[in-house]
Enzyme design. Structure first.
Site, PDB file in Angstrom:
ATOM      1  N   GLU A   1       0.832  -1.216   0.000  1.00  0.00           N
ATOM      2  CA  GLU A   1       0.000   0.000   0.000  1.00  0.00           C
ATOM      3  C   GLU A   1       0.860   1.257   0.000  1.00  0.00           C
ATOM      4  O   GLU A   1       0.541   2.236  -0.663  1.00  0.00           O
ATOM      5  CB  GLU A   1      -0.957   0.009   1.198  1.00  0.00           C
ATOM      6  CG  GLU A   1      -2.006  -1.105   1.190  1.00  0.00           C
ATOM      7  CD  GLU A   1      -2.845  -1.154  -0.074  1.00  0.00           C
ATOM      8  OE1 GLU A   1      -3.014  -0.098  -0.727  1.00  0.00           O
ATOM      9  OE2 GLU A   1      -3.320  -2.250  -0.421  1.00  0.00           O
TER      10      GLU A   1
ATOM     11  N   HIS B   1       1.799   1.976  -3.557  1.00  0.00           N
ATOM     12  CA  HIS B   1       0.745   2.686  -4.296  1.00  0.00           C
ATOM     13  C   HIS B   1       0.754   4.159  -3.918  1.00  0.00           C
ATOM     14  O   HIS B   1       0.725   5.034  -4.773  1.00  0.00           O
ATOM     15  CB  HIS B   1      -0.638   2.132  -3.919  1.00  0.00           C
ATOM     16  CG  HIS B   1      -0.978   0.823  -4.562  1.00  0.00           C
ATOM     17  ND1 HIS B   1      -0.886   0.613  -5.914  1.00  0.00           N
ATOM     18  CD2 HIS B   1      -1.443  -0.338  -4.044  1.00  0.00           C
ATOM     19  CE1 HIS B   1      -1.268  -0.629  -6.195  1.00  0.00           C
ATOM     20  NE2 HIS B   1      -1.615  -1.228  -5.070  1.00  0.00           N
TER      21      HIS B   1
END
Ligand code: ADP
Ligand code: MG
Ligand code: ZN
Length: 613
Positions: free
Chosen positions: A429, A432
């Site tokens: 994450e 990202h």
């Protein structure tokens, strides 16, 4: 049990009894004995015969029975050729025997036909009654043939809505204002000879507020509101739908000026399929539709009835409905834009009694693509979240919870992840998020979380578009691809192997890349589309691509898609390699706190931020 139920039970038993009697009569057949001609004549002479039937090939003699209800005894004999009919007739008449010929057979045929059809009719009735008795849903329906189910929304009723309840659809409201004015003072329009459209069709996606708008028009004008939903008709028996429509308009005429609202018009008004009378539902729909057309044509627009209808699929409607003099005014109820969403959220937030520090502008930006019904749901979920945590007032945190719930699904309770897996998700994450914060054309990252959700996401990076977008440029798409690859790239950097966690990212990236090549003409293959979408015009039909290119082109397309994806991955990896320190900082922090908001993320991603903390 209520009285209506008793009545229905009685009818049910009556139907049962009549059917039983009829069947027993059919079953009671004659006892037929074949005899010789002479024996038959003898029986006549002995006075045992009550009735004689003369057939072309035989004679039937019905014997006298002591009891009316007993089975009939019938003697049958072949008729002799060239028999002197008159002599026989005189003999029979002298004995007082009833004589009949063909006609009796005819009526016997009708009796037979009737007695076989009548039980069938009774059976159908019986089923319908039984449906009403035992099928809970809409209990009163089957027996109340044709009586209109139209509800009346009176001015005084609680259901009253006004234009202030409907937000974000200003164009639609402006168009409907004329209808409101007409309903308020039909006389003024009549005096001028001005005509108002008979039918107004509200067209828009589900949940955009069509039903609400129609009610608001009635509320604003202060007129009765008769409403019926098209889907109600579909399950009905032939003829019932049409009579409902007739009834609805009869009621409406008595209460004019008023609004007749037909929700989900497409259920009734679907284009008539050519010659497909196989299904009763179609037949029913057609009759209902015809009746609707008749009613619409049948009244003078001056009386002050405005017919409104709503549909989310105007393209399937029968052309006859849309022609002049019927639903010729169409009002688009569009998906709200960011300002519209803000207004709608405002309307629903006003219903909550205690709200603290909630920024509607931010909320509106966080809900792209949502329609009124979704937004109402968000507000309600936030209130529920507040109750769950036993809060005093609804706060921004409650909205975070509500949106996560709606956009990502419920928090997965009891899911225990191994430490190793949590670390992986954190880096994924963070990858990202950091790529999104590093490229120029990406939407800002709003929050990152590694709390697993029941939809299957182990974590999420939420980006927040600054405005609604209708077009995307090539650099924006390239950046979006890089962001999608960010998770995988981070895993590749931080761990020895990649994992299955990037599956969804890769699917979306592959789809996007293929579209860029085949649909948008954004690749080395030039400004051209490949393939043509087929199907999908019929509701429910699968879409498929028609191939309009050669095998050689197919290979070049595949190569090009691969190149686009690999470029995106390399970009993501380059960014993360260069900002490795920040990547590790964000991931480490995520492991500690599970969720990072925009401000915290920005602080961690700032160059040099890592060394200072
Ligand atoms: P539709 O008939 O278009 O499917 P509805 O009118 O049934 O949508 O909307 C459902 C609910 O969503 C409404 O009762 C209302 O609470 C909310 N809603 C939808 N659109 C709006 C809007 N434009 N403004 C305020 N609330 C809305
Ligand atoms: Mg609706
Ligand atoms: Zn991912």
């Amino acid at each position: 049990m209520r009285r209506a139920t008793w009545v229905r039970l009685g009818l049910f038993l009556l139907a049962l009894a009549v059917t039983a009697v009829l069947w027993s009569r059919t079953v009671r057949s004659d006892e037929v004995t074949a005899t010789s001609w002479s024996e038959l004549v003898a029986a006549v002479d002995e006075g045992r015969v009550a009735e004689v039937l003369l057939e072309s090939d035989r004679v039937e003699a019905v014997l006298k029975t002591p009891d009316q209800k007993a089975r009939r005894q019938v003697l049958v004999a072949s008729r002799l050729p060239n028999l002197d009919e008159r002599a026989l007739l005189e003999r029979l008449l002298a004995r007082g025997v009833k004589v009949s010929g063909r006609i009796e057979r005819q009526s016997a045929f009708w009796a037979a036909a009737l007695s076989s059809i009548f039980p069938l009719v009774m059976l159908v009735l019986l089923f319908r009654t039984a449906g009403g008795l035992f099928g809970g849903k809409g209990g009163a329906r089957p027996m109340s043939f044709g009586k209109s189910q139209a509800k009346i929304y009176d001015r005084s009723s609680e259901n009253k809505a006004s234009f202030t309840d409907v937000a974000g659809v200003d164009e639609a409201k402006a168009e409907l204002l004329e209808v409101v004015n007409f309903l308020k003072e039909p006389a003024r329009y009549r005096a001028l000879g001005a005509r108002i459209p008979k039918g107004v069709l509200l067209v828009g996606a589900p949940g955009t507020g069509k039903t609400l708008l129609a009610r608001a028009v009635a509320g604003e004008a202060g007129v009765p509101f008769f409403s019926m939903s098209g889907s109600e008709f579909v399950e009905m028996f032939v003829g019932v739908g049409a009579s409902r429509v007739r009834d609805l308009f009869t009621q409406a005429r008595e209460r004019a000026p008023c609004i007749v609202f037909i929700d989900e018009l497409d259920a009734v008004g679907k284009a008539r399929a050519g010659g497909n009378g196989l299904f009763a539902a179609n037949e029913e729909r057609e009759q209902t539709l015809n009746q609707l057309l008749v009613e619409m044509d049948g009244f003078d627009p001056g009386v002050g009835i405005v017919i409104m209808a709503a549909t989310n699929r105007p393209e399937v409607l029968d052309k006859a409905l849309l022609r002049a003099g019927r639903f010729d005014r169409q009002v688009l109820v569009d998906r709200p834009d960011v300002r519209g969403r803000e207004a709608i959220l405002g309307v629903h937030l006003k219903r909550l009694t205690k709200v603290k520090d909630v920024d509607l502008t931010v909320l509106a930006r966080r809900t792209p693509g949502m329609v009124g019904a979704d937004l109402a749901n968000v507000v309600n979920e936030a209130a529920l979240a507040c109750v769950r945590r036993r809060g005093e007032a609804v706060e921004p945190g409650d909205f975070d919870e509500a949106l996560d719930r709606i956009q990502l699904g419920l928090r997965k309770a009891g899911l225990v992840m191994r430490d190793e897996e949590r670390r992986r998700v954190a880096w994924h994450e963070a990858g990202h998020a950091l790529v999104a914060m590093s490229v120029t054309h990406s939407d800002p990252v709003h929050r990152v979380t590694i709390i697993p959700r029941s939809v299957g996401a182990l974590g999420a990076t939420l980006q927040l578009p600054l405005e609604d977008r209708y077009l995307m440029t090539q650099p924006e798409l390239d950046d979006a691809l890089a962001v999608l690859m960010g998770g995988r790239a981070a895993e590749a950097l931080a761990f020895e192997h990649v994992s299955t966690g990037a599956q969804n990212d890769l699917e979306r990236a592959s789809e996007l890349a293929r579209q860029m090549v085949c649909r948008f003409g954004m690749s080395g293959l030039g400004p051209q589309t490949f393939g043509r979408a087929q199907g999908g015009l019929l509701p429910g039909a699968a879409t498929f691509e028609e191939r309009t290119f050669s095998d050689d082109t197919a290979r070049r397309i595949d190569d090009e898609v691969t190149r686009v994806l690999e470029t995106a991955f390399e970009r993501a990896r380059a960014v993360l390699t260069q900002r490795r320190a920040q990547l590790d900082a964000i991931a480490t922090r995520l492991l500690e706190v599970e969720t990072l908001e925009k401000d915290a993320l920005d602080a961690l991603a700032r160059p040099g931020a890592v060394t200072s903390t």
